[in-house]
Design an enzyme around this catalytic site. Structure first.
Site, mmCIF file in Angstrom:
data_model
loop_
_atom_site.group_PDB
_atom_site.id
_atom_site.type_symbol
_atom_site.label_atom_id
_atom_site.label_comp_id
_atom_site.label_asym_id
_atom_site.label_seq_id
_atom_site.Cartn_x
_atom_site.Cartn_y
_atom_site.Cartn_z
ATOM 1 N N HIS A 78 14.002 2.098 9.375
ATOM 2 C CA HIS A 78 13.181 2.901 8.446
ATOM 3 C C HIS A 78 13.821 2.932 7.044
ATOM 4 O O HIS A 78 14.121 4.007 6.504
ATOM 5 C CB HIS A 78 12.996 4.329 8.986
ATOM 6 N N ARG A 95 4.066 3.618 9.749
ATOM 7 C CA ARG A 95 4.594 4.600 10.697
ATOM 8 C C ARG A 95 4.585 3.989 12.097
ATOM 9 O O ARG A 95 3.680 3.202 12.437
ATOM 10 C CB ARG A 95 3.724 5.857 10.712
HETATM 11 P P1 NAP Z 1 -1.901 5.962 -0.159
HETATM 12 O O1 NAP Z 1 -1.714 5.732 -1.625
HETATM 13 O O2 NAP Z 1 -2.422 7.261 0.287
HETATM 14 O O3 NAP Z 1 -2.879 4.803 0.351
HETATM 15 C C1 NAP Z 1 -3.396 4.769 1.634
HETATM 16 C C2 NAP Z 1 -4.339 3.578 1.774
HETATM 17 O O4 NAP Z 1 -4.774 3.516 3.133
HETATM 18 C C3 NAP Z 1 -5.589 3.694 0.916
HETATM 19 O O5 NAP Z 1 -5.940 2.450 0.392
HETATM 20 C C4 NAP Z 1 -6.661 4.160 1.916
HETATM 21 O O6 NAP Z 1 -7.985 3.756 1.617
HETATM 22 C C5 NAP Z 1 -6.186 3.447 3.168
HETATM 23 N N1 NAP Z 1 -6.701 4.111 4.373
HETATM 24 C C6 NAP Z 1 -6.465 5.373 4.808
HETATM 25 N N2 NAP Z 1 -7.156 5.631 5.937
HETATM 26 C C7 NAP Z 1 -7.855 4.507 6.213
HETATM 27 C C8 NAP Z 1 -8.761 4.158 7.247
HETATM 28 N N3 NAP Z 1 -9.102 5.018 8.233
HETATM 29 N N4 NAP Z 1 -9.282 2.920 7.225
HETATM 30 C C9 NAP Z 1 -8.965 2.046 6.237
HETATM 31 N N5 NAP Z 1 -8.114 2.328 5.216
HETATM 32 C C10 NAP Z 1 -7.571 3.545 5.219
HETATM 33 O O7 NAP Z 1 -0.535 5.715 0.621
HETATM 34 P P2 NAP Z 1 0.787 4.981 0.093
HETATM 35 O O8 NAP Z 1 1.498 5.839 -0.873
HETATM 36 O O9 NAP Z 1 0.434 3.597 -0.302
HETATM 37 O O10 NAP Z 1 1.660 4.970 1.444
HETATM 38 C C11 NAP Z 1 1.192 4.408 2.642
HETATM 39 C C12 NAP Z 1 2.096 4.784 3.810
HETATM 40 O O11 NAP Z 1 3.311 4.052 3.751
HETATM 41 C C13 NAP Z 1 2.573 6.247 3.807
HETATM 42 O O12 NAP Z 1 1.587 7.113 4.318
HETATM 43 C C14 NAP Z 1 3.806 6.182 4.677
HETATM 44 O O13 NAP Z 1 3.465 6.442 6.016
HETATM 45 C C15 NAP Z 1 4.273 4.730 4.546
HETATM 46 N N6 NAP Z 1 5.597 4.628 3.903
HETATM 47 C C16 NAP Z 1 6.627 4.122 4.626
HETATM 48 C C17 NAP Z 1 7.876 3.994 4.039
HETATM 49 C C18 NAP Z 1 9.033 3.398 4.786
HETATM 50 O O14 NAP Z 1 10.176 3.491 4.333
HETATM 51 N N7 NAP Z 1 8.807 2.746 5.900
HETATM 52 C C19 NAP Z 1 8.073 4.388 2.713
HETATM 53 C C20 NAP Z 1 6.996 4.915 2.011
HETATM 54 C C21 NAP Z 1 5.751 5.027 2.623
HETATM 55 P P3 NAP Z 1 -8.802 4.392 0.380
HETATM 56 O O15 NAP Z 1 -7.988 4.060 -0.862
HETATM 57 O O16 NAP Z 1 -10.088 3.686 0.397
HETATM 58 O O17 NAP Z 1 -8.872 5.853 0.630
HETATM 59 C C1 GLV Z 2 8.955 7.148 4.036
HETATM 60 O O1 GLV Z 2 8.769 6.857 5.159
HETATM 61 C C2 GLV Z 2 7.975 7.748 3.174
HETATM 62 O O2 GLV Z 2 6.916 8.145 3.660
HETATM 63 O O3 GLV Z 2 8.246 7.848 1.950
#
Ligand code: NAP
Ligand code: GLV
Length: 306
Positions: A269, A221
């Site tokens: 994005h 983000r």
């Molecule tokens: P997720 O499965 O919820 O994983 C989040 C990870 O971040 C977990 O490993 C968590 O640790 C870690 N984390 C959270 N807070 C933390 C902190 N304070 N310190 C250290 N580690 C921390 O999320 P995801 O599905 O992989 O997605 C991640 C992000 O990618 C989304 O929230 C979104 O903003 C972004 N995204 C962007 C796009 C785009 O097109 N640009 C697309 C999709 C997603 P723990 O496992 O230990 O809890």
């Molecule tokens: C895109 O930014 C997502 O969070 O899936």
């Protein structure tokens, strides 16, 4: 009800109706009776809007991120919030991340500049195991990127809130291990959720903790990045470049310095877009679950923020 201002919702409606032609869908703001809304599909909703629906049983994000939903200070309490978990979303993200890493590793920006000057200047890349990748966030998306980059032969480390065990990936966790994680990193990839704890985490102190000349990839983000600190780190040579897919303000405003910065690659994005056909089945499954009184899949922890 679908609440996604400004988005083209036709593909969503087609996909959902294709699975269940009897589904009653209202598209915000065209909702005559607020009491009939029980399930909300949401992306960038107007804050305060969701509390108007007294029978709401689930708020489903149309992406993996839920920061905009949880950032609504008037979000109705006790209503479950879900995120998207999808193999195609994960594959697309890993593809983008690998592309950005390889682009940097194989010096493609430099060859582009050489081409502009019609200069034939071959160079050997450094050994790939000497370029350490550090991934912040080892969740659904970060863990897959870590495994694929490891398979490509890079030295991969990851940083998360709790310890992880991923074969061949060095795990760091918590604020006490952040310094050690950064100090072994040449390419920093942000795949954290945006929460009060992670907002602004890509800042001057973080950049200074990296090896000199490091490269930064932000696909999480825009709120993770302190934009002024990035420009400063590029100017001083602490960072050699950055690939950014997300921004504090989107679309990136005209005349924003990132548009023309020679060492920043900007994409709008798009690193991983939700495919309605792929995701509609899980939305429908969750709709059926909550209507049957069962907990939905992929519920986020509202207090934790992801
Ligand atoms: P997720 O499965 O919820 O994983 C989040 C990870 O971040 C977990 O490993 C968590 O640790 C870690 N984390 C959270 N807070 C933390 C902190 N304070 N310190 C250290 N580690 C921390 O999320 P995801 O599905 O992989 O997605 C991640 C992000 O990618 C989304 O929230 C979104 O903003 C972004 N995204 C962007 C796009 C785009 O097109 N640009 C697309 C999709 C997603 P723990 O496992 O230990 O809890
Ligand atoms: C895109 O930014 C997502 O969070 O899936």
């Amino acid at each position: 009800m679908i609440v996604c201002p400004g988005e083209d919702l036709a593909p969503w409606i087609r996909s959902l109706k294709g699975l269940d032609p009897a589904l009653a869908i209202r598209v915000w703001p065209d909702v005559a009776d607020v009491t009939e809304i029980e399930f909300a599909l949401v992306w960038n909703h107007p804050p305060g809007e969701l509390r108007r629906y007294p029978n709401l049983k689930c708020i489903a994000s149309l992406g993996a991120g839920v920061d905009r939903i949880l950032g609504d200070s008037e979000l109705p309490r006790g209503v479950p919030v879900t995120k998207v978990v999808d193999a195609a979303l994960m594959r697309a993200m890993t593809e983008y991340v690998a592309l950005a890493v390889l682009n940097h590793y194989r010096d493609m920006d430099r060859y582009r500049r050489d081409q502009e000057r019609q200069q034939w200047a071959p160079r050997f890349p450094r050994p790939r195991e000497a370029m350490a990748i550090g991934i912040m966030g080892l969740g659904q998306l970060g863990a897959d990127s870590a495994a694929k980059l490891r398979d490509m032969g890079f030295a991969v480390g990851g940083w998360s809130r709790t310890p992880k065990q991923i074969d061949g990936v060095e795990s760091f966790h918590g604020s006490e291990q952040l310094t050690r994680f950064l100090s072994r990193t040449d390419v920093l990839i942000c795949l954290l959720p945006l929460t009060p704890q992670t907002r602004g985490i890509l800042n001057r102190g973080t950049f200074q903790g990296l090896r000199r000349g490091s490269y930064v990839i932000n696909v999480a983000r825009g709120g993770h990045l302190v934009e002024e600190d990035l420009v400063e780190a590029l100017d001083t040579g602490q960072l050699s470049g950055a690939c950014l897919d997300v921004f504090r303000e989107e679309p990136l405003p005209a005349r924003h310095p990132f548009w023309v910065h020679p060492r920043i690659l900007v994409t709008p994005h798009v690193s991983s877009l939700t495919d309605p056909d792929a995701v509609a089945p899980q939305i429908l499954e969750n709709y059926r679950r909550v209507m049957a009184g069962d907990p939905p899949l992929y519920q986020v922890d509202v207090e934790r923020g992801y």
